[in-house]
Design an enzyme around this catalytic site. Structure first.
Site, PDB file in Angstrom:
ATOM      1  N   HIS A  82       0.846  -1.196   0.000  1.00 40.39           N
ATOM      2  CA  HIS A  82       0.000   0.000   0.000  1.00 40.39           C
ATOM      3  C   HIS A  82       0.874   1.236   0.000  1.00 40.39           C
ATOM      4  O   HIS A  82       1.920   1.265   0.641  1.00 40.39           O
ATOM      5  CB  HIS A  82      -0.859  -0.004   1.262  1.00 40.39           C
ATOM      6  CG  HIS A  82      -2.090   0.829   1.135  1.00 40.39           C
ATOM      7  ND1 HIS A  82      -3.242   0.365   0.552  1.00 40.39           N
ATOM      8  CD2 HIS A  82      -2.360   2.089   1.539  1.00 40.39           C
ATOM      9  CE1 HIS A  82      -4.175   1.304   0.593  1.00 40.39           C
ATOM     10  NE2 HIS A  82      -3.662   2.368   1.180  1.00 40.39           N
ATOM     11  N   ASP A 161     -13.660   2.760   6.889  1.00 40.52           N
ATOM     12  CA  ASP A 161     -12.588   3.516   6.235  1.00 40.52           C
ATOM     13  C   ASP A 161     -13.111   4.149   4.948  1.00 40.52           C
ATOM     14  O   ASP A 161     -12.783   5.296   4.641  1.00 40.52           O
ATOM     15  CB  ASP A 161     -11.375   2.622   5.930  1.00 40.52           C
ATOM     16  CG  ASP A 161     -10.311   3.397   5.183  1.00 40.52           C
ATOM     17  OD1 ASP A 161      -9.886   4.454   5.697  1.00 40.52           O
ATOM     18  OD2 ASP A 161      -9.944   3.008   4.061  1.00 40.52           O
ATOM     19  N   ARG A 168     -12.844  12.693   4.511  1.00 42.39           N
ATOM     20  CA  ARG A 168     -11.541  13.370   4.660  1.00 42.39           C
ATOM     21  C   ARG A 168     -11.144  14.043   3.353  1.00 42.39           C
ATOM     22  O   ARG A 168     -10.568  15.133   3.337  1.00 42.39           O
ATOM     23  CB  ARG A 168     -10.461  12.362   5.080  1.00 42.39           C
ATOM     24  CG  ARG A 168     -10.613  11.899   6.522  1.00 42.39           C
ATOM     25  CD  ARG A 168      -9.730  10.696   6.788  1.00 42.39           C
ATOM     26  NE  ARG A 168      -8.335  10.945   6.505  1.00 42.39           N
ATOM     27  CZ  ARG A 168      -7.489  10.026   6.040  1.00 42.39           C
ATOM     28  NH1 ARG A 168      -7.878   8.792   5.808  1.00 42.39           N
ATOM     29  NH2 ARG A 168      -6.240  10.323   5.815  1.00 42.39           N
ATOM     30  N   SER A 183      -6.283   4.381   8.589  1.00 42.27           N
ATOM     31  CA  SER A 183      -6.897   4.063   7.298  1.00 42.27           C
ATOM     32  C   SER A 183      -6.095   2.970   6.581  1.00 42.27           C
ATOM     33  O   SER A 183      -6.649   1.969   6.112  1.00 42.27           O
ATOM     34  CB  SER A 183      -6.940   5.339   6.446  1.00 42.27           C
ATOM     35  OG  SER A 183      -7.180   5.062   5.106  1.00 42.27           O
ATOM     36  N   LYS A 187      -7.162  -1.338   6.452  1.00 46.53           N
ATOM     37  CA  LYS A 187      -7.382  -2.025   5.169  1.00 46.53           C
ATOM     38  C   LYS A 187      -6.449  -3.223   5.042  1.00 46.53           C
ATOM     39  O   LYS A 187      -6.825  -4.276   4.569  1.00 46.53           O
ATOM     40  CB  LYS A 187      -7.129  -1.070   3.998  1.00 46.53           C
ATOM     41  CG  LYS A 187      -8.325  -0.196   3.675  1.00 46.53           C
ATOM     42  CD  LYS A 187      -8.190   0.463   2.313  1.00 46.53           C
ATOM     43  CE  LYS A 187      -7.185   1.597   2.310  1.00 46.53           C
ATOM     44  NZ  LYS A 187      -7.655   2.869   2.835  1.00 46.53           N
TER      45      LYS A 187
HETATM   46  N1  URA Z   1      -3.969   5.775   1.761  1.00 45.55           N
HETATM   47  C1  URA Z   1      -5.000   5.320   2.510  1.00 45.55           C
HETATM   48  O1  URA Z   1      -5.500   4.218   2.298  1.00 45.55           O
HETATM   49  N2  URA Z   1      -5.469   6.093   3.470  1.00 45.55           N
HETATM   50  C2  URA Z   1      -4.950   7.305   3.755  1.00 45.55           C
HETATM   51  O2  URA Z   1      -5.424   7.938   4.647  1.00 45.55           O
HETATM   52  C3  URA Z   1      -3.892   7.779   2.980  1.00 45.55           C
HETATM   53  C4  URA Z   1      -3.411   6.995   1.982  1.00 45.55           C
END
Ligand code: URA
Length: 443
Positions: A82, A161, A168, A183, A187
């Site tokens: 990620h 999220d 956000r 966040s 995930k």
């Molecule tokens: N990537 C994400 O999944 N969440 C964030 O808050 C920032 C980048």
């Protein structure tokens, strides 16, 4: 408990209990707390922060808002990667078919564009009919069948999220360390993989502006990973300049395909893709040496196996894989404007934020969470840092559907490029790697 009291508590900089954080997330999910209250709480968090403990509670509450994928014994061999968000960052798209072709299963949960940064889900949705809304069952079955699947948060996976992320994005509360950490890690914990690689970006195009902040965010995420029994490695990388040459949804998919075809071996995109893939192969125990792992990975690109895997992925998720050989099958923009350099010299820097802003003006991102995206628009950087340029050369190309927006985007792009008379040295793309140590510290 009342949401208004919890907003007030955070506004005054006091710490929440686990029950309070659970209440906020549950109220958001069952609709008793409207968007405006959650937005006010987000802004209070933005200014007053969350402790590591509160961030862990928030992460857990977001995980508990949906299902958690259970791969059973397979989880230890599965990788997830990620990025905290960048400009032109298409490394997930290049990496996941490459890893899957290497025999490493990848289960990936991704997000849409956030703030000025692009989102992997938006990019993939530029492929006609590509379906990113997989159920948990579909995701597990696809990983077992073809070694790779990529999905957005659905009602099943970290839906909290999904909601917070969308709020956000439109309330200027993205660049907050605890909100990013919870966040990302929620995930990753929900995706069922035990080997997690995070690309934590710093620089003008990232949410963390300095490498020091990126290190702090990395340590927070690695620590929360430890609490949740997830093995997280955070790689801190520069996002001062857009990654690769293409910025914009379908343009970035095309650049990713070009990498998988072996056409752009000497590039920042190739460097980061091979580095992340090598780290993944070492994490799952396939290789001890980074250079041997990279040789093996390059072979998978040169023999077409990585591209073949991307084709399989597109087809498994309902997309039109003919785009690989015919880029005209993507939605096409009306205008393609080549913009010339007004100076000769060397490209000193390209401000990633300004390029991202120009792309957003063209329609590649959202202002409101319900805004549609124009997949066809974006910017192609004909010149990158360190390259020589002669007055009159094409510096960048704007893909657009609106002449007025093109003019504004051009102003931002012109400001983004700095040209110097002499060639300047550039720092490494990878700044540092943060991993959990055997003991409780983070190195
Ligand atoms: N990537 C994400 O999944 N969440 C964030 O808050 C920032 C980048």
């Amino acid at each position: 408990m009342r949401i208004v009291d919890l907003i007030d508590k955070k506004k005054r900089g006091l710490n929440h209990t686990k029950d309070e954080i659970d209440f906020i997330i549950e109220s958001m999910m069952n609709g008793t707390a409207p968007d405006y209250q959650i937005s006010a709480w987000l802004m209070a968090v933005y200014f007053k922060g969350l402790t590591e403990e509160e961030t862990a509670y928030l992460t857990e509450a977001m995980i508990d808002s949906g299902e958690v994928i259970d791969f059973g014994a397979l989880a230890d061999s599965i990788v997830d990667k990620h990025s905290t968000g960048g400009v032109g960052d298409k490394v997930t798209i290049t990496l996941i078919p490459l890893l899957a072709a290497a025999g490493v299963p990848v289960a990936k949960l991704s997000g849409k564009g956030l703030g000025h940064t692009g989102g992997t889900i938006d990019k993939l949705e530029s492929i006609p009919n590509f379906n990113t809304k997989l159920s948990v069952k579909e995701l597990i079955e696809q990983v077992k069948k073809i070694n790779v699947a990529i999905a957005s948060q659905t009602q099943n996976l970290t839906p909290a999220d999904g909601k917070l992320y969308a709020l956000r994005d439109v309330t200027a509360t993205v660049d907050s360390m605890p909100l990013i950490a919870s966040s990302v890690v929620s995930k990753k914990a929900a995706s069922g993989a035990n080997n997690i690689i995070l690309d934590v970006k710093y620089g003008s195009g990232a949410f963390m502006k300095t490498p020091e902040d990126a290190v702090e965010l990395s340590k927070l995420m690695v620590n929360i990973g430890k609490i949740l029994n997830k093995n997280i490695t955070a790689v801190i990388t520069s996002m001062e300049e857009p990654l690769g040459r293409a910025v914009g949804n379908s343009l970035e998919i095309i650049e990713s395909i070009e990498f998988l075809k072996g056409h752009i071996e000497n590039s920042d995109v190739a460097d980061l893709t091979y580095s992340f893939a090598a780290i993944a192969l070492m994490k799952v125990g396939m290789y001890d040496s980074k250079s041997e792992a990279k040789e093996f990975l390059k072979e998978l690109v040169h023999t077409g196996k990585a591209l073949e895997k991307f084709k399989e992925l597109i087809e498994a998720q309902g997309g039109n894989s003919e785009v690989i050989n015919n880029y005209d099958l993507f939605e096409l923009p009306q205008y393609k404007v080549e913009c010339e350099s007004k100076k000769s010299g060397y490209i000193h820097s390209i401000d990633a934020y300004k390029i991202a802003y120009a792309c957003k003006i063209l329609g590649a991102g959202r202002d409101k969470k319900t805004d549609p995206i124009d997949y066809s628009v974006g910017i192609y950087l004909n010149k990158k840092s360190g390259e020589a340029v002669t007055k009159g050369d094409t510096l960048y190309t704007i893909y657009s559907n609106d002449p007025d927006k093109t003019k504004i985007a051009q102003q931002y792009c012109d400001e983004a490029f700095a040209i110097s008379y002499e060639k300047t040295a550039h720092s490494n793309l990878i700044y540092k790697i943060v991993k959990p140590k055997e003991d409780d510290d983070v190195q």
